[in-house]
Each structure stands twice: as C-alpha cells, then as structure tokens.
Design a protein around this motif. Sequence first.
Motif, short mmCIF file in Angstrom:
data_model
loop_
_atom_site.label_atom_id
_atom_site.label_comp_id
_atom_site.label_asym_id
_atom_site.label_seq_id
_atom_site.Cartn_x
_atom_site.Cartn_y
_atom_site.Cartn_z
N ASN A 173 0.84 -1.20 0.00
CA ASN A 173 0.00 0.00 0.00
C ASN A 173 0.87 1.25 0.00
O ASN A 173 1.93 1.29 0.66
CB ASN A 173 -0.91 0.03 1.23
N LEU A 174 0.43 2.27 -0.75
CA LEU A 174 1.14 3.54 -0.67
C LEU A 174 1.01 4.09 0.75
O LEU A 174 0.01 3.84 1.45
CB LEU A 174 0.54 4.53 -1.67
N LYS A 175 2.03 4.84 1.20
CA LYS A 175 2.09 5.26 2.61
C LYS A 175 0.84 6.01 3.06
O LYS A 175 0.38 5.83 4.18
CB LYS A 175 3.33 6.15 2.82
N GLU A 176 0.27 6.83 2.16
CA GLU A 176 -0.88 7.63 2.56
C GLU A 176 -2.15 6.79 2.79
O GLU A 176 -3.15 7.28 3.31
CB GLU A 176 -1.18 8.73 1.54
N TYR A 177 -2.10 5.50 2.39
CA TYR A 177 -3.27 4.64 2.55
C TYR A 177 -3.10 3.61 3.67
O TYR A 177 -4.06 2.92 4.02
CB TYR A 177 -3.58 3.90 1.24
N ARG A 178 -1.89 3.47 4.22
CA ARG A 178 -1.64 2.38 5.15
C ARG A 178 -2.46 2.52 6.44
O ARG A 178 -3.05 1.56 6.91
CB ARG A 178 -0.15 2.30 5.47
N ILE A 201 -1.78 0.85 -4.50
CA ILE A 201 -0.60 0.05 -4.13
C ILE A 201 0.49 0.29 -5.16
O ILE A 201 0.25 0.82 -6.26
CB ILE A 201 -0.94 -1.46 -4.09
N GLN A 202 1.71 -0.08 -4.74
CA GLN A 202 2.83 -0.07 -5.67
C GLN A 202 3.42 -1.48 -5.70
O GLN A 202 3.84 -2.01 -4.68
CB GLN A 202 3.89 0.93 -5.26
N ALA A 207 4.85 -0.44 -10.74
CA ALA A 207 3.56 0.02 -11.25
C ALA A 207 2.64 0.42 -10.10
O ALA A 207 2.58 -0.25 -9.06
CB ALA A 207 2.90 -1.08 -12.07
N ILE A 208 1.95 1.55 -10.26
CA ILE A 208 0.96 2.02 -9.28
C ILE A 208 -0.43 1.55 -9.76
O ILE A 208 -0.83 1.82 -10.89
CB ILE A 208 0.97 3.56 -9.16
#
Length: 624
Positions: A173-178, A201-202, A207-208
């Motif tokens: 998960n991208l940090k802002e969504y964790r 996610i990355q 790839a995002i």
Amino acid sequence: MSTKSEYPVHKEVLDGLPVDYYVVHLRKKIILQTNNKEIEPGTACHKAFFCSEHPCDVSHGKCLFQQKLTKNQNSEFHYSYTKDNEKCYFRVRGTLLKKDLALVTLEDETAYMKKKEESERNSEKLERIAHLANFSYWEYDVKTRIFNASLAGREIYGIDKEFISFEEIQSKNLKEYRDLFEQSFADLIRKGVGFDLKYKIQRNDGAIRTLRGIATYDRSTNMVYGIVHDITGAENKYVIDIEYQEYLSMLFKKMSSAFAQHKIETDENGQVGDIVIMDVNPSYENLFGVRREDVVGESFRKVFPQISDRWIQYMGKKALSGEAKLFKEYVPWLKKHVEIYAYSPGKGYYVATINDVTDRIQSEIELKKAKQQAVEGDRLKTHFLTNMSHEIRTPLNGILGFSSLLSQGGLTEENRMYYGQIIEKSGKRLMKIIDDIIDVSMIQSGQIKIDKRPIDINELLREVYTMYSKGNADKLKRIKFEMLPVESTDDRIMYSDKEWIYQALNNLLDNAFKFTERGKIAFGVEKSDLNEVIFFVKDSGIGIKEEKQSYIFDLFRQVEEGQSRSYEGFGLGLAIVNGIVKKLNGKIKLQSQHKTGSEFTIVLPRNHEQVLVKKVAGHESSSA
C-alpha cells in the motif's frame, strides 16, 4: 444330424429390445442380424455404422471391433469420425457371444459432446473474463494475520505466493493509505463496520495500481472474506469495463447450460444453514421452471421446499471448503437426472453449471437392460435347444427300442401289448413336441389363421373333459376332475375359433395334470355374458413361485429349468397359449401360490353381435 439356428441371437428377443442391436461377424466384418429395419443383414459394419468404405482403424490386420472385442468378453469404447465437415461421436458397447461373433450397440453422442464442448468453451471464457476484469476473491485469518488470495489476486499485487502476511500487503500500500487500510480492517473486526475502501498500491515492478476492496467479517470462524478489484484507469467506476460487462452478460444469458451463483449462510457455530441464490441464467429458469425475479435473493429452502437437508449441507460444505466437484443427481420433483459442476470462487460462495442428462442416463439404463435381455435370450435359446434334443430323443428311443423288441420272436401277448402301448405313448409325445414347435413358429411369424364360427361352449368343454377323463385314468384315481359348464342357455354360444380355444385349454390342462399328483383339477367357464367369456383351469399342484410368474408366459421359460428338472417339456406350452389368446383379442391371467396350486383364466370376447348376425342369416336361409 444337428442344424444351426437361422439367427445367432433369438430373433424374437432381438426384435423386442428397446434399442438398435447388431450381431456382427468380426472376421467377415458384416452385420449378420439386427432389429434396425433400415439396415440389411450382410451390410459391412463399417459402412452401416461409420459411413466408411473401409474397415476402421486397422492395426496388425485387425479392425477396431476386433481389437476391442476380442480382448475381453464385454467392452465399451468411444469412436469419432468426420462427415461433411462435421465431427460425429459414438459410444460403442459390445459383448463377445462366441469367437468372431459379437452383439453390438451404438449410442450417438454427437449432441452431448457438442454440448459438453460448448460448456467447456463457456467456462474458459468466464475464466478469461475474470482475469481480464482483474477481479479476485481473498480470505484473511485474523488469528494468524495471513491472507489467502486467488491467482488473479496474486497477479493484481504482483506476488507469486499463495499465502501472504498482513505486513506484506501493507508494504504494497502507498504510505498515505496504510493507516486508513489498517484502521478500516480494525473497525470491521472489532465494530462490525463495513469494509469498502478505495486505495492504491505499488507493485514490485514499480507500477501504481488503484484498487477497490470490499470485505465482511465472520465472527464464528474469525475470518474476513473479501474481494479486490483493480480499477486502475477507471477510478470513478466500481464496475467492470462496459465492454466486458456486456460480453459477460451475453455469455451468461446465452449459455445452454443452466448456471447459478450462490452464497452460503452459516449459523453462529459456522454450520451451514441455508443457500441464497444470487443470480441465475435463462437456461436455469427453463430447467427448474422458475423466474429469475422470483428466486434471486431467496433461500434454496423457500424456492425449492422439496430439497433435502442432506443436499443443502453437502453443497454448503463444498462451498466453504472451496473444493470443486462434478456429480450427478436425480431431482425427484423434476423427474430428471442432472449433471452438476460446482466450484467455489471464494469461501462461502459457489457457482454451478447444471445440465439435463436424463436422456443419456435413461439410454444407459435401457442399454444395460437390453444387454441383459440379449444375454438371457441367448441362454434361453441354448437351454431350449438342449431340452429339445432331450425331449425328442427320449420318445424316439422308446419307439426304436420297443419296435426292435417287437420284431423279436418269443414274446407273450401281454408283452406285445405293453410294448405297443409304450410305442403309442412315445409317438404321441413326439407328435405333441412337433405340434408345439409348429404352433409357436406360426404364432411368432404371424401366420396363425383364425376361423371364427359360432361355438357351443358346453359342447367344447365336454369334448375336452371326455378326452382327459379317458387319457388320464390312472391319475384320476388320486385326483378329482371337474368341469364347470355355462348354466344359462342364452350364454352358451360365442363367436370365435373353436380349434384354437381347444388348443389353449389343452395346453393348460396338460400342465395341470403334469404338475398335480393329488387333489383336484377343475376347468370350465367362470363367466359368460354379452361381452366376454372367461374360461378357467385350476389345479392343486406344485404352483409357481412368485418371482417366476412375471415371465412364465415367455418362450422357453419353465417352472423348473436345468438338467435336474423333474418334469418333461421344454417351455412352449404357456407361450403358445399366450400367443393364441392375444390373436383372439383376449388376455390371460395367472394366480398361483407355490406348493398350493395355480389358476389360469382366459378372457375372450364373446362377439355376441356376430352370433346374432349368424342366427338371423341362418333363419332367413331356412325360410327361403
């Protein structure tokens, strides 16, 4: 001198089978005999069966049938060929009767195989659509903090292992969504708040991807069940791309197989409670006689109250385990056999494709029954020929042996009379055998001729009574023999064939005297009115076992069978009576109890109108 039967398998047995059967000569590769009226005996089997001018799949000098049917007595195999650019499929069953002689049946499976191939293509399309739609099921064990995702789910995350920890998922998960992801999970488990989250996610390849996750918590199992959908490039849409959606909808509706999606409901202990129908296609509506709008969202128990709890539990457990299963079931309220392929796309859910295989199952049952009848017919034919040889030789030996003794000198008058009586008795027995064979041949070939005339029933009965009273003097010392005539003068005349009625009564009385040592034998008329005459023959003999009564009127069947039997004869008498009665538009019935006795009744039309016509014609003739 021995003679070979015209038919390898008894013709009447083969003609009576519910399916087309063929007796094939394997070496000559021709059909010797068949009940298929469109195939002429002598036709090459490969031409008749597979439209081929040459023997099929020849290997080491042997055709396909020789390869398959000479290894084992019974064999089953599948064969296909192309005709007019169309593939044709057949299931072939064969029984080796003797060397180079086989009993064969073919079942055309072309329609079934095409339907099966279409079903397989549809299943592949559904799998491709699910892959193209980037849609996946997953489950999460709260205790172990381990995710178990489907292959599509692992591809979405770019992970190649089946079991993934919560920490690994969070790391994608991208940090802002964790924090949002973890808090949403915690609220789902602790507070029961619904989990419906869009996040990014990355993957390892950089790839995002934009995902939408939906989940539910099952407290009884301490498991979270959810789906994840890759909506990258369509962040504002929570559905599959319209092109795929239309394609999926079209495929779902056009499938020839019935198709349904279900959800399993469990109780607080995690046990299967019911199954909820999520969606069905038109083929499902047609098969089960329901409407989609009436069943979607309803429970199985409500829609199908006839369904057993065993079936609910069975399918529910399969869905919870995720195990795929192919099986057949008989649906009593539909009176159909169905083949079901059920699999679970996610725990607690299952989808099923259902095909009506009633015709195929019924065909298999009929083929099995027909095979048993053919084998039994061949056994009875062999048994009959053995018996006939014995029955003919016995009186012939009596005639020849005692004729030889008579030709010798020095015999007393008493001995000459005794030997003459034996010769006469043997001659009558031999004549009876020949008459029976001729009678049954005429009946089976349809050559029996009916000569209907007015009959005085009581006169007929007296003739029969006189013959048996004189011919069975010794037995009548131990047996009471009675005749019951027609009491009313108005009911004494019927219009039918006297000779054949006489023959039928003779055959029944022959059996009565043969199987009765003591007690009573009675015959006559039980009822005579305007419509019918009911003859009867009743004895206190050995009777007929219940399990034999269903086929006692069949050719070659006897109360006793085998070389150790106690009574002479070879099983034609009752078959002849049955044939005569049917030809006279009547019916025959049997009531019997083993070791107590038997009663046969023959119901014949009196043809009262024709009796009156004859009387009027005779009166006018005499007046003139």
